[in-house]
Design an enzyme around this catalytic site. Sequence first.
Site, PDB file in Angstrom:
ATOM      1  N   THR A   1       0.978  -0.999  -0.008  1.00 42.17           N
ATOM      2  CA  THR A   1       0.017   0.007  -0.085  1.00 42.17           C
ATOM      3  C   THR A   1       0.927   1.245  -0.032  1.00 42.17           C
ATOM      4  O   THR A   1       2.004   1.233   0.566  1.00 42.17           O
ATOM      5  CB  THR A   1      -0.834   0.144   1.242  1.00 42.17           C
TER       6      THR A   1
ATOM      7  N   GLU B   1       0.129   3.456   2.014  1.00 39.88           N
ATOM      8  CA  GLU B   1       0.247   4.027   3.471  1.00 39.88           C
ATOM      9  C   GLU B   1       1.672   3.881   4.194  1.00 39.88           C
ATOM     10  O   GLU B   1       1.776   4.655   4.993  1.00 39.88           O
ATOM     11  CB  GLU B   1      -0.985   3.606   4.126  1.00 39.88           C
TER      12      GLU B   1
ATOM     13  N   LYS C   1       2.343  -3.238   7.241  1.00 39.11           N
ATOM     14  CA  LYS C   1       2.774  -3.447   6.021  1.00 39.11           C
ATOM     15  C   LYS C   1       4.052  -3.018   5.659  1.00 39.11           C
ATOM     16  O   LYS C   1       4.579  -3.738   4.835  1.00 39.11           O
ATOM     17  CB  LYS C   1       1.777  -2.708   5.167  1.00 39.11           C
TER      18      LYS C   1
HETATM   19  P1  NAD Z   1      -9.490  -7.445   2.588  1.00 41.98           P
HETATM   20  O1  NAD Z   1      -9.543  -7.146   3.765  1.00 41.98           O
HETATM   21  O2  NAD Z   1     -10.782  -6.967   1.887  1.00 41.98           O
HETATM   22  O3  NAD Z   1      -8.905  -8.825   2.320  1.00 41.98           O
HETATM   23  C1  NAD Z   1      -7.917  -9.507   3.032  1.00 41.98           C
HETATM   24  C2  NAD Z   1      -7.981 -10.963   2.599  1.00 41.98           C
HETATM   25  O4  NAD Z   1      -6.917 -11.707   3.225  1.00 41.98           O
HETATM   26  C3  NAD Z   1      -9.467 -11.553   3.242  1.00 41.98           C
HETATM   27  O5  NAD Z   1     -10.074 -12.508   2.424  1.00 41.98           O
HETATM   28  C4  NAD Z   1      -9.173 -12.356   4.547  1.00 41.98           C
HETATM   29  O6  NAD Z   1      -9.714 -13.527   4.954  1.00 41.98           O
HETATM   30  C5  NAD Z   1      -7.613 -12.874   4.131  1.00 41.98           C
HETATM   31  N1  NAD Z   1      -6.721 -13.015   5.476  1.00 41.98           N
HETATM   32  C6  NAD Z   1      -6.411 -12.148   6.441  1.00 41.98           C
HETATM   33  N2  NAD Z   1      -5.512 -12.621   7.048  1.00 41.98           N
HETATM   34  C7  NAD Z   1      -5.233 -13.870   6.716  1.00 41.98           C
HETATM   35  C8  NAD Z   1      -4.307 -14.968   7.361  1.00 41.98           C
HETATM   36  N3  NAD Z   1      -3.547 -14.848   8.246  1.00 41.98           N
HETATM   37  N4  NAD Z   1      -4.276 -15.929   6.380  1.00 41.98           N
HETATM   38  C9  NAD Z   1      -4.756 -16.134   5.148  1.00 41.98           C
HETATM   39  N5  NAD Z   1      -5.670 -15.200   4.819  1.00 41.98           N
HETATM   40  C10 NAD Z   1      -5.666 -13.897   5.427  1.00 41.98           C
HETATM   41  O7  NAD Z   1      -8.247  -6.413   1.949  1.00 41.98           O
HETATM   42  P2  NAD Z   1      -8.085  -5.794   0.582  1.00 41.98           P
HETATM   43  O8  NAD Z   1      -8.427  -4.386   0.815  1.00 41.98           O
HETATM   44  O9  NAD Z   1      -8.647  -6.646  -0.461  1.00 41.98           O
HETATM   45  O10 NAD Z   1      -6.359  -5.715   0.481  1.00 41.98           O
HETATM   46  C11 NAD Z   1      -5.906  -6.854  -0.226  1.00 41.98           C
HETATM   47  C12 NAD Z   1      -4.279  -6.367   0.040  1.00 41.98           C
HETATM   48  O11 NAD Z   1      -4.262  -5.148  -0.695  1.00 41.98           O
HETATM   49  C13 NAD Z   1      -3.711  -6.146   1.382  1.00 41.98           C
HETATM   50  O12 NAD Z   1      -2.519  -6.742   1.566  1.00 41.98           O
HETATM   51  C14 NAD Z   1      -3.726  -4.718   1.421  1.00 41.98           C
HETATM   52  O13 NAD Z   1      -2.523  -4.346   2.464  1.00 41.98           O
HETATM   53  C15 NAD Z   1      -3.534  -4.356   0.021  1.00 41.98           C
HETATM   54  N6  NAD Z   1      -3.899  -2.947  -0.543  1.00 41.98           N
HETATM   55  C16 NAD Z   1      -5.188  -2.676  -0.057  1.00 41.98           C
HETATM   56  C17 NAD Z   1      -5.625  -1.409  -0.748  1.00 41.98           C
HETATM   57  C18 NAD Z   1      -7.166  -0.899  -0.507  1.00 41.98           C
HETATM   58  O14 NAD Z   1      -7.478   0.133  -0.740  1.00 41.98           O
HETATM   59  N7  NAD Z   1      -7.893  -1.645  -0.032  1.00 41.98           N
HETATM   60  C19 NAD Z   1      -4.596  -0.439  -1.430  1.00 41.98           C
HETATM   61  C20 NAD Z   1      -3.229  -0.669  -1.451  1.00 41.98           C
HETATM   62  C21 NAD Z   1      -2.974  -2.336  -1.064  1.00 41.98           C
HETATM   63  P1  TYD Z   2     -10.876   4.076   4.533  1.00 41.82           P
HETATM   64  O1  TYD Z   2     -11.664   3.648   3.448  1.00 41.82           O
HETATM   65  O2  TYD Z   2     -10.850   3.401   5.958  1.00 41.82           O
HETATM   66  O3  TYD Z   2      -9.289   3.800   3.837  1.00 41.82           O
HETATM   67  P2  TYD Z   2      -7.935   4.371   4.278  1.00 41.82           P
HETATM   68  O4  TYD Z   2      -8.101   4.687   5.853  1.00 41.82           O
HETATM   69  O5  TYD Z   2      -7.109   3.137   4.414  1.00 41.82           O
HETATM   70  O6  TYD Z   2      -7.566   5.420   3.416  1.00 41.82           O
HETATM   71  O7  TYD Z   2     -10.848   5.672   4.680  1.00 41.82           O
HETATM   72  C1  TYD Z   2     -10.784   6.652   3.774  1.00 41.82           C
HETATM   73  C2  TYD Z   2     -10.827   8.166   4.133  1.00 41.82           C
HETATM   74  O8  TYD Z   2     -12.132   8.039   4.740  1.00 41.82           O
HETATM   75  C3  TYD Z   2     -10.030   8.130   5.374  1.00 41.82           C
HETATM   76  O9  TYD Z   2      -9.350   9.350   5.440  1.00 41.82           O
HETATM   77  C4  TYD Z   2     -10.973   8.164   6.582  1.00 41.82           C
HETATM   78  C5  TYD Z   2     -12.359   8.541   6.104  1.00 41.82           C
HETATM   79  N1  TYD Z   2     -13.513   7.841   6.753  1.00 41.82           N
HETATM   80  C6  TYD Z   2     -14.415   8.602   7.384  1.00 41.82           C
HETATM   81  O10 TYD Z   2     -14.314   9.963   7.351  1.00 41.82           O
HETATM   82  N2  TYD Z   2     -15.514   7.989   7.786  1.00 41.82           N
HETATM   83  C7  TYD Z   2     -15.696   6.573   7.793  1.00 41.82           C
HETATM   84  O11 TYD Z   2     -16.541   6.127   8.196  1.00 41.82           O
HETATM   85  C8  TYD Z   2     -14.689   5.922   7.165  1.00 41.82           C
HETATM   86  C9  TYD Z   2     -14.527   4.411   7.245  1.00 41.82           C
HETATM   87  C10 TYD Z   2     -13.319   6.580   6.600  1.00 41.82           C
END
Ligand code: NAD
Ligand code: TYD
Length: 353
Positions: A133, A135, A163
């Site tokens: 990420t 972040e 991460k």
């Molecule tokens: P998510 O929470 O939707 O999914 C995570 C998945 O990992 C789930 O299916 C969960 O069951 C599985 N999991 C968690 N712990 C586990 C373990 N110990 N063993 C096996 N499986 C496990 O997350 P996401 O938003 O799809 O993110 C996926 C990846 O992408 C993460 O590594 C996250 O850091 C990265 N990422 C996410 C975002 C975003 O905006 N969501 C952006 C950049 C990178």
């Molecule tokens: P989020 O979707 O949790 O992603 P991240 O914190 O990983 O960027 O949040 C996106 C932005 O929205 C973040 O600045 C926090 C804000 N936020 C709210 O203002 N209210 C909410 O209920 C949530 C879940 C997030």
Amino acid sequence: MEKNILITGGAGFIGSHVVRQFVNKYPQYMVYNLDALTYAGNLHNVADLESAPNYEFIHADITDLGKMREIFNMKNISHVIHLAAESHVDRSISDPLVFIKSNVLGTATLLQVAKETWEKSNTDSHLFYQVSTDEVYGSLELGKGLFEESTAYDPKSPYSASKASADHLVRAWHHTYRMPVVLSNCSNNYGPNQFPEKLIPLFINNIKTQKPLPVYGKGENVRDWLYVIDHAKAIDTVFHRGELGETYNIGGHNEWSNIDLIKVLCDTMDEKLGRKKGTSRALITYVKDRAGHDLRYAIDATKIETELGWVPSLQFEEGIEKTIDWYLSNDEWLSNVIDGSYQEYYQQQYKEV
Ligand code: NAD
Ligand code: TYD
């Protein structure tokens, strides 16, 4: 099969799109979707792939060393795309240790098992792909600067610190053991199948059901949004064309302050639901800010664009409309997630457990 790819976290939001991208586009690869099915794992996300001949689901926890060894050996895993993680910042603030276990120990466990297995192999066609990420880079000032691949890590939340630790471990295994690795750091994703605790799906659901929209602080924090399928395509690009040991930032040059984004959600949904303009904006409720809330994330994606030729395919307006339409027409997915019944699907489908 040409490659036996282990995709971890494939029942989650981004992982499910990555699994679909690889299963459908590359019949010559066997794709193993390994997931512990935590609260964020939902097999409905990949139900359409269940009968594909090059797909298998494995229920396992990446922190289980013995089980990982067994899977790598039995399935002859040659490539890993590692997404499994605890992913929600608010949960990392209230319950950080599970983030350390899954994100740090889990990554170290996979690295170690991959190393042991691949050292004994007679081919060097291997890859450990760490999906990370933006972040990890910390927080930017409003309107100033972008995260580049050379930006020093400065994580601020338990989530981003976990991460960042995992990314450091991946680089350490590369440097010390010559593990073939590649990393990518992506901005905030949005799109179908995102768990409704993250901003966009939570607010879509609250607007639909006319519940308050809890905006943290003043709503001035900025995030850089990318449609999830564009992220899955970027992962495909980096997997096939990324240089070993390199890192690629992924983002769509699409910065929005939270409050501006929320207004777009409100107005678009008023129109789609036939409500009077302004109805949903009235639900906006400013609440206590998130502890340590990062002010701004923004990605410089020049490297992946110029070196690997990836660019996002969707404009934000189109992506957000597709996302809203998906949530409005997938009522069952949403209600199953909200009432918890999605977790029973595994027991019905996979009787061996
Ligand atoms: P998510 O929470 O939707 O999914 C995570 C998945 O990992 C789930 O299916 C969960 O069951 C599985 N999991 C968690 N712990 C586990 C373990 N110990 N063993 C096996 N499986 C496990 O997350 P996401 O938003 O799809 O993110 C996926 C990846 O992408 C993460 O590594 C996250 O850091 C990265 N990422 C996410 C975002 C975003 O905006 N969501 C952006 C950049 C990178
Ligand atoms: P989020 O979707 O949790 O992603 P991240 O914190 O990983 O960027 O949040 C996106 C932005 O929205 C973040 O600045 C926090 C804000 N936020 C709210 O203002 N209210 C909410 O209920 C949530 C879940 C997030």
